[in-house]
Design a protein around this motif. Structure first.
Motif, PDB file in Angstrom:
ATOM      1  N   PHE A  69       0.848  -1.193   0.000  1.00  0.00           N
ATOM      2  CA  PHE A  69       0.000   0.000   0.000  1.00  0.00           C
ATOM      3  C   PHE A  69       0.888   1.250   0.000  1.00  0.00           C
ATOM      4  CE2 PHE A  69      -2.626  -3.271   1.934  1.00  0.00           C
ATOM      5  CZ  PHE A  69      -3.852  -3.088   1.305  1.00  0.00           C
ATOM      6  N   ARG A  73       0.418   0.995   5.869  1.00  0.00           N
ATOM      7  CA  ARG A  73      -0.579   0.232   6.647  1.00  0.00           C
ATOM      8  C   ARG A  73       0.032  -0.871   7.506  1.00  0.00           C
ATOM      9  NH1 ARG A  73      -5.886   0.008   2.709  1.00  0.00           N
ATOM     10  NH2 ARG A  73      -5.573   2.085   1.862  1.00  0.00           N
ATOM     11  N   ASN A  77       0.615  -2.312  16.652  1.00  0.00           N
ATOM     12  CA  ASN A  77       0.892  -3.025  17.903  1.00  0.00           C
ATOM     13  C   ASN A  77       1.775  -4.262  17.682  1.00  0.00           C
ATOM     14  OD1 ASN A  77      -1.159  -4.322  16.531  1.00  0.00           O
ATOM     15  ND2 ASN A  77      -2.063  -5.153  18.389  1.00  0.00           N
TER      16      ASN A  77
ATOM     17  N   ALA B 151      -8.464   1.251   6.879  1.00  0.00           N
ATOM     18  CA  ALA B 151      -7.319   0.950   6.013  1.00  0.00           C
ATOM     19  C   ALA B 151      -6.597  -0.306   6.504  1.00  0.00           C
ATOM     20  CB  ALA B 151      -6.370   2.138   5.991  1.00  0.00           C
ATOM     21  N   LEU B 152      -6.489  -0.445   7.841  1.00  0.00           N
ATOM     22  CA  LEU B 152      -5.840  -1.639   8.397  1.00  0.00           C
ATOM     23  C   LEU B 152      -6.696  -2.881   8.143  1.00  0.00           C
ATOM     24  CD1 LEU B 152      -4.290  -0.630  11.840  1.00  0.00           C
ATOM     25  CD2 LEU B 152      -3.155  -0.967   9.658  1.00  0.00           C
ATOM     26  N   GLU B 154      -8.594  -3.318   5.642  1.00  0.00           N
ATOM     27  CA  GLU B 154      -8.435  -3.659   4.231  1.00  0.00           C
ATOM     28  C   GLU B 154      -7.142  -4.457   4.026  1.00  0.00           C
ATOM     29  OE1 GLU B 154      -9.713  -1.145   0.453  1.00  0.00           O
ATOM     30  OE2 GLU B 154      -7.714  -0.599   1.107  1.00  0.00           O
ATOM     31  N   ALA B 155      -6.083  -4.015   4.716  1.00  0.00           N
ATOM     32  CA  ALA B 155      -4.805  -4.749   4.629  1.00  0.00           C
ATOM     33  C   ALA B 155      -4.988  -6.169   5.179  1.00  0.00           C
ATOM     34  CB  ALA B 155      -3.716  -4.007   5.389  1.00  0.00           C
ATOM     35  N   ALA B 156      -5.696  -6.279   6.302  1.00  0.00           N
ATOM     36  CA  ALA B 156      -5.937  -7.594   6.914  1.00  0.00           C
ATOM     37  C   ALA B 156      -6.738  -8.489   5.968  1.00  0.00           C
ATOM     38  CB  ALA B 156      -6.676  -7.421   8.235  1.00  0.00           C
ATOM     39  N   TYR B 157      -7.692  -7.873   5.272  1.00  0.00           N
ATOM     40  CA  TYR B 157      -8.497  -8.630   4.300  1.00  0.00           C
ATOM     41  C   TYR B 157      -7.621  -9.115   3.149  1.00  0.00           C
ATOM     42  CZ  TYR B 157     -11.549  -9.224   0.244  1.00  0.00           C
ATOM     43  OH  TYR B 157     -12.148  -9.712  -0.890  1.00  0.00           O
ATOM     44  N   LEU B 158      -6.790  -8.200   2.638  1.00  0.00           N
ATOM     45  CA  LEU B 158      -5.925  -8.539   1.500  1.00  0.00           C
ATOM     46  C   LEU B 158      -4.999  -9.711   1.846  1.00  0.00           C
ATOM     47  CD1 LEU B 158      -4.836  -7.298  -1.393  1.00  0.00           C
ATOM     48  CD2 LEU B 158      -2.863  -6.851   0.037  1.00  0.00           C
ATOM     49  N   TYR B 159      -4.421  -9.659   3.064  1.00  0.00           N
ATOM     50  CA  TYR B 159      -3.481 -10.711   3.462  1.00  0.00           C
ATOM     51  C   TYR B 159      -4.186 -11.918   4.071  1.00  0.00           C
ATOM     52  CZ  TYR B 159       0.149  -7.276   2.559  1.00  0.00           C
ATOM     53  OH  TYR B 159       0.968  -6.364   1.944  1.00  0.00           O
ATOM     54  N   ARG B 160      -5.495 -11.944   3.960  1.00  0.00           N
ATOM     55  CA  ARG B 160      -6.294 -13.086   4.439  1.00  0.00           C
ATOM     56  C   ARG B 160      -5.957 -13.446   5.878  1.00  0.00           C
ATOM     57  NH1 ARG B 160      -8.438 -11.529   0.523  1.00  0.00           N
ATOM     58  NH2 ARG B 160      -8.820 -12.605  -1.430  1.00  0.00           N
ATOM     59  N   LEU B 161      -5.886 -12.445   6.732  1.00  0.00           N
ATOM     60  CA  LEU B 161      -5.605 -12.728   8.144  1.00  0.00           C
ATOM     61  C   LEU B 161      -6.801 -13.460   8.760  1.00  0.00           C
ATOM     62  CD1 LEU B 161      -3.793  -9.589   9.611  1.00  0.00           C
ATOM     63  CD2 LEU B 161      -2.879 -11.477   8.278  1.00  0.00           C
ATOM     64  N   THR B 162      -6.514 -14.323   9.725  1.00  0.00           N
ATOM     65  CA  THR B 162      -7.591 -15.064  10.381  1.00  0.00           C
ATOM     66  C   THR B 162      -8.372 -14.113  11.290  1.00  0.00           C
ATOM     67  OG1 THR B 162      -6.238 -15.618  12.276  1.00  0.00           O
ATOM     68  CG2 THR B 162      -6.189 -17.177  10.437  1.00  0.00           C
ATOM     69  N   GLN B 165      -6.309 -13.012  14.212  1.00  0.00           N
ATOM     70  CA  GLN B 165      -5.251 -12.079  13.797  1.00  0.00           C
ATOM     71  C   GLN B 165      -5.831 -10.688  13.559  1.00  0.00           C
ATOM     72  OE1 GLN B 165      -3.782 -14.333  10.424  1.00  0.00           O
ATOM     73  NE2 GLN B 165      -1.909 -14.881  11.505  1.00  0.00           N
ATOM     74  N   ARG B 168      -6.502  -9.087  16.870  1.00  0.00           N
ATOM     75  CA  ARG B 168      -5.245  -8.651  17.493  1.00  0.00           C
ATOM     76  C   ARG B 168      -4.665  -7.396  16.835  1.00  0.00           C
ATOM     77  NH1 ARG B 168       0.370 -11.789  16.807  1.00  0.00           N
ATOM     78  NH2 ARG B 168       1.637 -10.509  18.179  1.00  0.00           N
ATOM     79  N   THR B 169      -4.724  -7.333  15.497  1.00  0.00           N
ATOM     80  CA  THR B 169      -4.034  -6.246  14.795  1.00  0.00           C
ATOM     81  C   THR B 169      -4.905  -5.022  14.520  1.00  0.00           C
ATOM     82  OG1 THR B 169      -4.590  -7.307  12.704  1.00  0.00           O
ATOM     83  CG2 THR B 169      -2.421  -7.791  13.620  1.00  0.00           C
TER      84      THR B 169
END
Lengths: 194, 256
Positions: A69, A73, A77, B151-152, B154-162, B165, B168-169
């Motif tokens: 990005f 992003r 933490n 925005a975070l 969206e990043a979590a979605y893109l990286y397929r975080l569980t 996760q 937590r993030t």
């Protein structure tokens, strides 16, 4: 896995940022989207990544995507190492091995052992950018999308990252966006004007 | 000397503030000069000292703390869950909105009287503490979750975080500041509402009963003030312990 873009058109309100764009990408190689600001380069990356579905036309190929990005992003933490490792820590994986691989990647990108345990707020802008690039590279996707990867980087780190990007493009498809003509990775890449 | 002052600036100012309060109290009591209504601080502190040596004091304090803590814990859990559900679904938020608005708008004394019809005096402080705490925690949780950085996510979605996760993030870092502020508010709120319930319904073996007894039966204002000071000290102690716990967790890196 090739990536096909057919007649993609995108509007923001009344303004057309992408008009009838088509391109056929092979399954590996290095491609750069070029053009002035506002020509839809970032928008096209988001469409390819599946983050923007409000467009006409189609993107086919079922390729999984990783994206750097423009605004990094990073997860505030988590440490630099955790930010990179988390994208590969799926259920049932060997977490220690994933962390070790992530650490190896970051160390190859001019990080010190001490930097690995720092949170993004404690890293310089350039180090944050390298962490974000490392995360995008570490995610095992078919396509690696890089939105201004060399932003905030000095000459030494540009050269290091250029080598990383070229290495990745030998294994998978890499599509980058850069405003800077002296972007070292652009040499030898296919330029696609928008 | 100057450095030493700046190092201990906060505790020094806090002590000075407390001493000013005691001084104002002393001046007011001396001017009023009716100890039955407004006793001076020193006799009150002396009475408190004597109370500390009695078994009744510790039994009352222990049971009040237990009841109110139970109620606060229940209210926090309910409020937290309601906050999560409200953040996840607009329908749930809209459905719960009138209930929590009514709880927020109704004076605590009204709830105490109304609930007394159905609930025994021993359990009522538990219920009232829970009732007062739940909407505050619900709002804190909802506000925190709603402030999650898109925005975070969206990043979590893109990286397929569980799911864990993503919690937590993305969600925890947004939730924690709001939930912590709500928790600090809840400690004071539960304590005040719980004691008010104990006073009104005269819960046996409680601080509230001791306050009611000092005021209505013995007409002993010194004792009344001593018990009131006890309430204040315990409330401040809980708040201090909670803040200390948060500070320690933050220093050990467990809090986002």
């Amino acid at each position: 896995m090739s990536l096909e873009i057919h007649n993609v058109t995108k509007y923001f309100g009344e303004q057309c940022v992408l008009s009838d764009f088509s391109y056929s990408f092979p399954d590996r190689g290095l491609y750069y989207l070029t053009g002035d600001s506002g020509r839809g380069k970032t928008t096209l990356l988001r469409i390819i990544a599946g983050l923007d579905r409000d467009f006409t036309g189609s993107v086919t190929g079922n390729a999984s995507c990783s994206l750097l990005f423009q605004d990094k992003r990073l997860f505030g933490n988590l440490t630099a190492l955790e930010n990179v490792a988390i994208v590969n820590e799926k259920r049932g994986c060997d977490r220690a091995a994933v962390k070790e691989a992530a650490a190896e990647l970051l160390l190859s990108m001019n990080f010190t052992e001490e930097d690995l345990s720092k949170r993004p707020q404690a890293l310089s802008g350039g180090m944050q950018q390298r962490t974000a690039i490392a995360r995008a590279v570490f995610y095992p996707a078919d396509v690696l999308l890089l939105d201004e990867p060399f932003k905030e980087l000095d000459k030494q780190n540009r050269d290091i990252l250029s080598a990383v990007i070229i290495r990745e493009s030998e294994k998978r498809l890499v599509i980058g966006v850069s405003h800077e003509a002296d972007d070292p990775a652009r040499n030898g890449s296919v330029l696609i004007p928008l | 000397m100057k450095t030493l002052f700046y190092r201990f600036r906060k505790p020094l100012l806090l002590t000075a503030g407390a001493l000013i309060l005691f001084l104002l109290w002393h001046i007011a009591a001396a001017a009023f000069d009716i100890p039955l209504i407004l006793p001076k601080p020193l006799p009150v502190l002396k009475a408190l000292g004597q109370l500390l040596g009695t078994a009744v004091f510790w039994k009352s304090v222990g049971l009040s703390v237990l009841r109110i803590s139970l109620g606060a814990a229940a209210g926090l859990i309910v409020g937290f869950l309601a906050g999560i559900l409200s953040a996840a679904s607009d329908t749930v938020r809209t459905l719960l909105s009138p209930l929590f608005s009514v709880i927020r708008a109704t004076p605590v004394a009204c709830f105490i009287i109304l609930a007394w019809v159905f609930i025994g005096s021993a359990q009522l402080p538990v219920f009232i503490a829970a009732l007062m705490v739940a909407p505050v925690m619900m709002t804190g949780t909802l506000t925190g979750l709603k402030s999650t950085d898109g925005a975070l996510l969206e990043a979590a979605y893109l990286y397929r975080l569980t799911f864990f996760q993503r919690v937590r993030t993305c969600y925890l870092p947004a939730l924690l500041p709001h939930a912590t502020a709500a928790l600090v508010n809840c400690i004071g709120l539960a304590w005040k509402a719980g004691i008010a319930a104990e006073i009104i319904v005269k819960t046996k073996d409680s601080i509230g009963y001791a306050i009611w007894d000092a005021k209505s039966w013995n007409v002993d204002s010194t004792l009344l003030f001593a018990w009131t000071l006890t309430v204040i000290f315990i409330s401040l102690l809980f708040e201090y312990l909670f803040r200390l716990l948060l500070k320690l967790r933050k220093e050990s890196g467990n809090v986002a």
